[in-house]
Write a protein that holds these residues in place. Structure first.
Motif, PDB file in Angstrom:
ATOM      1  N   LEU A  20       0.838  -1.199   0.000  1.00 34.72           N
ATOM      2  CA  LEU A  20       0.000   0.000   0.000  1.00 34.72           C
ATOM      3  C   LEU A  20       0.871   1.246   0.000  1.00 34.72           C
ATOM      4  CD1 LEU A  20      -2.713   1.474   0.198  1.00 34.72           C
ATOM      5  CD2 LEU A  20      -2.576   1.183   2.686  1.00 34.72           C
ATOM      6  N   GLN A  21       1.891   1.258   0.834  1.00 35.36           N
ATOM      7  CA  GLN A  21       2.790   2.408   0.910  1.00 35.36           C
ATOM      8  C   GLN A  21       3.459   2.655  -0.437  1.00 35.36           C
ATOM      9  OE1 GLN A  21       6.396   2.474   0.936  1.00 35.36           O
ATOM     10  NE2 GLN A  21       6.714   4.489   1.789  1.00 35.36           N
ATOM     11  N   GLN A  22       3.922   1.615  -1.079  1.00 41.52           N
ATOM     12  CA  GLN A  22       4.570   1.766  -2.385  1.00 41.52           C
ATOM     13  C   GLN A  22       3.597   2.302  -3.428  1.00 41.52           C
ATOM     14  OE1 GLN A  22       6.211  -2.104  -3.178  1.00 41.52           O
ATOM     15  NE2 GLN A  22       7.791  -1.908  -1.606  1.00 41.52           N
ATOM     16  N   SER A  23       2.360   1.823  -3.404  1.00 41.54           N
ATOM     17  CA  SER A  23       1.342   2.313  -4.340  1.00 41.54           C
ATOM     18  C   SER A  23       1.035   3.785  -4.107  1.00 41.54           C
ATOM     19  CB  SER A  23       0.055   1.490  -4.199  1.00 41.54           C
ATOM     20  OG  SER A  23       0.267   0.174  -4.594  1.00 41.54           O
ATOM     21  N   TYR A  27       1.722   6.904  -6.696  1.00 43.72           N
ATOM     22  CA  TYR A  27       0.644   7.812  -7.074  1.00 43.72           C
ATOM     23  C   TYR A  27       1.038   9.272  -6.817  1.00 43.72           C
ATOM     24  CZ  TYR A  27      -3.773  10.330  -6.879  1.00 43.72           C
ATOM     25  OH  TYR A  27      -4.761  11.253  -7.066  1.00 43.72           O
ATOM     26  N   ILE A  28       1.532   9.540  -5.629  1.00 43.14           N
ATOM     27  CA  ILE A  28       1.942  10.905  -5.285  1.00 43.14           C
ATOM     28  C   ILE A  28       3.040  11.380  -6.225  1.00 43.14           C
ATOM     29  CG2 ILE A  28       3.085  12.318  -3.512  1.00 43.14           C
ATOM     30  CD1 ILE A  28       1.573  10.506  -1.437  1.00 43.14           C
ATOM     31  N   ASP A  29       4.032  10.546  -6.477  1.00 45.26           N
ATOM     32  CA  ASP A  29       5.121  10.923  -7.376  1.00 45.26           C
ATOM     33  C   ASP A  29       4.605  11.223  -8.778  1.00 45.26           C
ATOM     34  OD1 ASP A  29       6.909  10.635  -5.295  1.00 45.26           O
ATOM     35  OD2 ASP A  29       7.679   8.694  -5.975  1.00 45.26           O
ATOM     36  N   SER A  34       3.839  16.305 -12.816  1.00 48.83           N
ATOM     37  CA  SER A  34       3.178  17.049 -13.884  1.00 48.83           C
ATOM     38  C   SER A  34       3.763  18.456 -13.981  1.00 48.83           C
ATOM     39  CB  SER A  34       1.673  17.150 -13.615  1.00 48.83           C
ATOM     40  OG  SER A  34       1.081  18.028 -14.553  1.00 48.83           O
ATOM     41  N   ASP A  35       3.980  18.915 -15.196  1.00 43.37           N
ATOM     42  CA  ASP A  35       4.509  20.265 -15.394  1.00 43.37           C
ATOM     43  C   ASP A  35       3.447  21.219 -15.947  1.00 43.37           C
ATOM     44  OD1 ASP A  35       4.318  19.312 -17.968  1.00 43.37           O
ATOM     45  OD2 ASP A  35       6.397  19.712 -18.507  1.00 43.37           O
TER      46      ASP A  35
END
Length: 107
Positions: A20-23, A27-29, A34-35
């Protein structure tokens, strides 16, 4: 457990459920890379969202990042004021506390 020993939310989630932490981190990364928005604007938006839900550690992180990306203290404050329109006047208490804490740490 003292505050110095307390895990970050990422560490805690990872200790309970590494997948879960890796997912969540992926997602956050993905969202953060996005630029489409300038860095200061993106950080001000995240600051405002964090303010609306009274997530103070995130408010502090994103206020610092917004200012590092070129936003002024007044712009960060205004983002908090705008959050208070939807989330309530008490948001301004958190905004005031967080901005004063940052100022004290950078003196």
């Amino acid at each position: 457990m003292s505050n110095e020993e307390q895990m970050t939310w990422r560490e805690y989630v990872g200790s309970r459920n590494p997948e879960l932490q890796q997912s969540m981190v992926r997602y956050i990364d993905e969202v953060m890379k996005s630029d489409l928005l300038a860095d200061d604007v993106r950080e001000l938006l995240i600051f405002a969202a964090s303010t609306a839900v009274h997530y103070r550690s995130s408010m502090k992180t994103h206020a610092i990042r917004a200012m590092a990306a070129g936003a002024s203290v007044d712009q960060v404050f205004q983002a908090g004021v705008l959050a208070s329109l939807s989330a309530g006047f008490t948001c301004l208490i958190d905004v005031s506390d967080v901005l004063q804490e940052i100022a004290a740490e950078t003196e």
